[in-house]
Design a protein around this motif. Structure first.
Motif, short mmCIF file in Angstrom:
data_model
loop_
_atom_site.label_atom_id
_atom_site.label_comp_id
_atom_site.label_asym_id
_atom_site.label_seq_id
_atom_site.Cartn_x
_atom_site.Cartn_y
_atom_site.Cartn_z
N ALA A 1 36.14 -36.38 -13.23
CA ALA A 1 36.79 -35.09 -12.94
C ALA A 1 37.24 -34.38 -14.20
O ALA A 1 37.09 -33.16 -14.32
N GLU A 2 37.78 -35.11 -15.15
CA GLU A 2 38.27 -34.49 -16.39
C GLU A 2 37.13 -33.82 -17.16
O GLU A 2 37.28 -32.74 -17.72
N GLU A 3 35.95 -34.48 -17.21
CA GLU A 3 34.80 -33.91 -17.91
C GLU A 3 34.25 -32.70 -17.15
O GLU A 3 33.91 -31.68 -17.76
N ALA A 4 34.15 -32.81 -15.84
CA ALA A 4 33.70 -31.67 -15.03
C ALA A 4 34.62 -30.47 -15.26
O ALA A 4 34.16 -29.34 -15.42
N TRP A 5 35.93 -30.72 -15.28
CA TRP A 5 36.92 -29.67 -15.52
C TRP A 5 36.68 -28.99 -16.87
O TRP A 5 36.67 -27.76 -16.97
N LEU A 6 36.51 -29.80 -17.92
CA LEU A 6 36.30 -29.23 -19.26
C LEU A 6 35.06 -28.33 -19.29
O LEU A 6 35.08 -27.26 -19.89
N ARG A 7 34.00 -28.77 -18.64
CA ARG A 7 32.78 -27.97 -18.63
C ARG A 7 32.93 -26.69 -17.81
O ARG A 7 32.47 -25.63 -18.20
N LEU A 8 33.58 -26.79 -16.66
CA LEU A 8 33.70 -25.63 -15.77
C LEU A 8 34.72 -24.60 -16.26
O LEU A 8 34.70 -23.46 -15.83
N THR A 9 35.61 -25.01 -17.15
CA THR A 9 36.60 -24.07 -17.69
C THR A 9 36.32 -23.72 -19.14
O THR A 9 37.19 -23.19 -19.84
N ASP A 10 35.12 -23.97 -19.59
CA ASP A 10 34.67 -23.53 -20.91
C ASP A 10 34.14 -22.10 -20.73
O ASP A 10 32.94 -21.88 -20.55
N TRP A 11 35.06 -21.14 -20.74
CA TRP A 11 34.76 -19.76 -20.33
C TRP A 11 33.62 -19.15 -21.13
O TRP A 11 32.81 -18.39 -20.57
N GLU A 12 33.53 -19.42 -22.42
CA GLU A 12 32.47 -18.83 -23.23
C GLU A 12 31.09 -19.23 -22.73
O GLU A 12 30.13 -18.47 -22.88
N ARG A 13 30.96 -20.39 -22.14
CA ARG A 13 29.67 -20.87 -21.65
C ARG A 13 29.29 -20.29 -20.28
O ARG A 13 28.16 -20.43 -19.84
N HIS A 14 30.22 -19.65 -19.59
CA HIS A 14 29.93 -19.10 -18.26
C HIS A 14 28.86 -18.02 -18.28
O HIS A 14 28.14 -17.85 -17.31
N GLY A 15 28.75 -17.28 -19.35
CA GLY A 15 27.76 -16.21 -19.40
C GLY A 15 26.34 -16.69 -19.68
O GLY A 15 25.38 -16.01 -19.31
#
Length: 158
Positions: free
Chosen positions: A14-28
């Motif tokens: 969960a902690e790793e999934a969280w880090l990836r999903l809240t890496d805002w710069e990568r959302h685009g």
């Protein structure tokens, strides 16, 4: 107001999934012609602001957002982030929940309600379907190709 709900399961903690999903710069990155610009200093917290900017050759569409709830997951509690959308063209909110699973991995839940300026309610089902496809692709890409890679893979809607 179109409602978009997406669920995914991942083998990532969960902690790793969280880090990836809240890496805002990568959302685009998974969205054509889109980049995300962070307008506040790190780290992410309540009050963090960023804009997803889509466009080409000076014709752009901005989707400015602000983090209004920030609760990372812990060993025994799910994480939840809420984003408020403040744009002229896109208004509404999104929540991303990351729930640890007892056997390992995480359950990701994306819930979004948005309003698109100039789109009559008649088009809500089409907007919701397009949103599920687009945001599902973003989730899958972030979980699969995270910069903090420890393996794992994204599942499909269920």
């Amino acid at each position: 107001m179109p409602v978009i709900r997406i669920s995914r399961r991942t083998a990532l903690p969960a902690e790793e999934a969280w880090l990836r999903l809240t890496d805002w710069e990568r959302h685009g990155a998974p969205v054509p012609l889109t980049r995300t610009v962070i307008t506040t200093a790190p780290p992410t917290r309540v009050g963090t602001r960023f804009t997803a900017r889509t466009g080409v050759a000076g014709v752009t569409f901005d989707d400015p957002m602000e983090v209004t709830l920030w609760r990372p997951p812990s060993a025994d509690a799910p994480g939840l982030v809420r984003l408020e959308k403040h744009g002229r063209a896109v208004r509404g909110w999104a929540e991303i929940g990351v729930h640890p699973l007892p056997a390992g991995g995480a359950d990701v839940r994306w819930h979004e309600e948005l309003r698109l300026a100039g789109f009559p309610r008649l088009f809500d089902p089409v907007v919701a379907a397009a949103g599920r496809r687009l945001f599902g692709h973003v989730i899958d890409t972030l979980l699969r190709d995270g910069s903090r890679s420890r393996g794992g893979r994204a599942g499909r809607d269920f």
